[in-house]
Structures are given as structure tokens and as C-alpha cells.
Design a protein around this motif. Structure first.
Motif, short mmCIF file in Angstrom:
data_model
loop_
_atom_site.label_atom_id
_atom_site.label_comp_id
_atom_site.label_asym_id
_atom_site.label_seq_id
_atom_site.Cartn_x
_atom_site.Cartn_y
_atom_site.Cartn_z
N TYR A 121 -30.32 19.99 1.04
CA TYR A 121 -30.33 20.22 2.48
C TYR A 121 -28.90 20.43 2.99
O TYR A 121 -28.64 21.34 3.77
CB TYR A 121 -30.97 19.03 3.21
CG TYR A 121 -30.97 19.20 4.71
CD1 TYR A 121 -31.98 19.93 5.33
CD2 TYR A 121 -29.96 18.67 5.50
CE1 TYR A 121 -31.98 20.10 6.71
CE2 TYR A 121 -29.95 18.84 6.87
CZ TYR A 121 -30.97 19.56 7.47
OH TYR A 121 -30.96 19.75 8.82
N MET A 122 -27.97 19.59 2.54
CA MET A 122 -26.58 19.71 2.97
C MET A 122 -25.98 21.03 2.53
O MET A 122 -25.17 21.63 3.24
CB MET A 122 -25.74 18.56 2.42
CG MET A 122 -26.11 17.21 2.96
SD MET A 122 -25.82 17.04 4.73
CE MET A 122 -24.05 17.15 4.79
N ARG A 123 -26.36 21.51 1.36
CA ARG A 123 -25.82 22.75 0.82
C ARG A 123 -26.10 23.93 1.73
O ARG A 123 -25.30 24.85 1.85
CB ARG A 123 -26.39 22.97 -0.58
CG ARG A 123 -26.20 24.34 -1.19
CD ARG A 123 -24.72 24.69 -1.28
NE ARG A 123 -24.54 26.05 -1.71
CZ ARG A 123 -24.47 27.09 -0.89
NH1 ARG A 123 -24.60 26.93 0.39
NH2 ARG A 123 -24.28 28.29 -1.36
N LYS A 124 -27.24 23.89 2.44
CA LYS A 124 -27.59 24.99 3.34
C LYS A 124 -26.56 25.16 4.45
O LYS A 124 -26.40 26.25 4.98
CB LYS A 124 -28.96 24.75 3.97
CG LYS A 124 -30.10 24.81 3.01
CD LYS A 124 -31.44 24.79 3.73
CE LYS A 124 -31.65 23.57 4.58
NZ LYS A 124 -32.99 23.47 5.15
N TYR A 125 -25.87 24.09 4.80
CA TYR A 125 -24.94 24.14 5.93
C TYR A 125 -23.48 24.16 5.49
O TYR A 125 -22.59 24.08 6.33
CB TYR A 125 -25.20 22.94 6.86
CG TYR A 125 -26.58 23.05 7.45
CD1 TYR A 125 -26.84 23.91 8.51
CD2 TYR A 125 -27.64 22.35 6.89
CE1 TYR A 125 -28.11 24.04 9.01
CE2 TYR A 125 -28.91 22.47 7.40
CZ TYR A 125 -29.15 23.32 8.46
OH TYR A 125 -30.40 23.45 8.95
N LEU A 126 -23.25 24.30 4.21
CA LEU A 126 -21.90 24.42 3.69
C LEU A 126 -21.45 25.86 3.87
O LEU A 126 -22.17 26.79 3.49
CB LEU A 126 -21.87 24.01 2.22
CG LEU A 126 -20.52 23.91 1.56
CD1 LEU A 126 -19.68 22.82 2.22
CD2 LEU A 126 -20.68 23.60 0.09
N ARG A 127 -20.30 26.06 4.45
CA ARG A 127 -19.81 27.42 4.68
C ARG A 127 -19.17 27.94 3.41
O ARG A 127 -18.11 27.48 3.00
CB ARG A 127 -18.79 27.41 5.81
CG ARG A 127 -19.38 26.98 7.11
CD ARG A 127 -18.32 27.00 8.20
NE ARG A 127 -18.82 26.32 9.37
CZ ARG A 127 -18.36 25.17 9.81
NH1 ARG A 127 -17.38 24.56 9.19
NH2 ARG A 127 -18.87 24.62 10.88
N VAL A 128 -19.83 28.91 2.77
CA VAL A 128 -19.32 29.51 1.54
C VAL A 128 -19.39 31.01 1.62
O VAL A 128 -20.19 31.57 2.38
CB VAL A 128 -20.09 29.01 0.29
CG1 VAL A 128 -19.87 27.53 0.06
CG2 VAL A 128 -21.55 29.31 0.41
#
Length: 170
Positions: A121-128
Motif C-alpha cells: 500500500y505504501m509503495r503506491k504513494y512513493l514518488r518514483v
């Protein structure tokens, strides 16, 4: 991407938004501070990263106040009284809603609590810059299958206070 790499990038993004990781680690985890890398490894090794993910200090820094959020409103079915006095069933389809709120981090904490895999879930909001493959065993601690070194966030590349990761894959 390993858990350590993901956690390292999440902390970097929150720190870019004002999160004081060292202070949080000492007060909440209660262990002496050595280095950021050692602290992230400790959180991963003993699965203490849940304390970080569900921390209000971390969440309010990771999702900045006033940041635009997108969320899915689920399908709803309910009954209501019509103008003629009969009771009818109302069905509403699911839809996507966008909002800017000062407490968007509270919404994300609720969603994180019910998520099957909080790190995903957190990965979805990581800016990459590029999307990484997070399927299967990639979230296991240790080195990824390609033996690539840990990814380093590049701060202030796309704007002030934004952590960006670059893929080293061809």
C-alpha cells in the motif's frame, strides 16, 4: 525491491517532508542511534517497520497536509423513503474521488490498517520515476534477485522536498 530498500525510500520521502527519523527512532523504538542504515535494518529485521508505518508523526510527514489524494468510494446499496411514501432501494456504483485535505494522512492510516500488505500500500504513494515489480518474494529481506545495490533516493530533482528513485535495470 527488498523490504529494506522500500523502507529506506519511504523514510527518505518522509524526511524530505520534515520527518525527524532519528528523534522518532530513539523515542519510539527505544534503541540507541548509530546510523540511518542501521536503524532501517533494525526495523526490517525484527518487523518493527509496522511501528513506523502506523506512526502519526511518520504518516503526517509522508502525506503532506493539503496534498491531493485519490480514493475509491465503494458500491453502496441502501433503502430510503420516496416522495410518495414507498420505500425503494438505491444502488450507487463505485467511483473515484479526489480531494485535498489537511488530514489526508488520517485517511491513509485507515486504509493502511485494512490493507492486506501495508508495504505494498505504501509503495503506491512513493514518488518514483519508474514502477518496480513488487510481486512475490521481492519484498523479502536481503538482496534482490539481480544482486543490485540498494537504490538511493535523489532528493530535490523534481521539486522541493521530493524523493525520487531511479531504476538501475536496463
Amino acid at each position: 525491491m527488498t523490504r529494506f530498500e522500500l523502507l529506506h525510500l519511504l523514510v527518505a520521502q518522509a524526511r524530505a517532508n520534515g520527518f525527524e527519523f532519528r528523534k522518532w527512532y530513539i523515542t519510539r523504538i527505544g534503541l540507541p542511534w548509530q546510523t540511518t542504515r542501521q536503524a532501517a535494518e533494525m526495523l526490517c529485521a525484527e518487523r518493527r517497520y509496522y511501528a513506523l508505518l502506523f506512526s502519526h508523526e511518520f504518516a503526517s510527514s509522508f502525506w503532506k497536509a493539503g496534498e491531493r489524494i485519490t480514493f475509491q468510494v465503494p458500491t453502496q446499496t441502501f433503502t430510503r423513503r420516496k416522495a410518495d411514501g414507498t420505500i425503494g432501494t438505491v444502488s450507487r456504483k463505485a467511483y473515484t474521488r479526489r480531494s485535498t485535505r489537511d488530514d489526508a494522512w488520517r485517511y491513509h492510516l485507515r486504509e493502511l490498517a485494512v490493507a492486506e500488505e501495508p508495504l505494498r500500500y505504501m509503495r503506491k504513494y512513493l514518488r518514483v520515476d519508474e514502477d518496480f515489480d513488487l510481486d512475490g518474494d521481492d519484498l523479502e529481506p536481503g538482496v534482490a534477485a539481480e544482486e543490485m545495490p540498494p537504490l538511493q533516493p535523489l532528493l530535490n530533482r523534481a521539486g522541493a522536498g521530493i524523493a525520487i528513485a531511479h531504476s538501475r535495470l536496463g
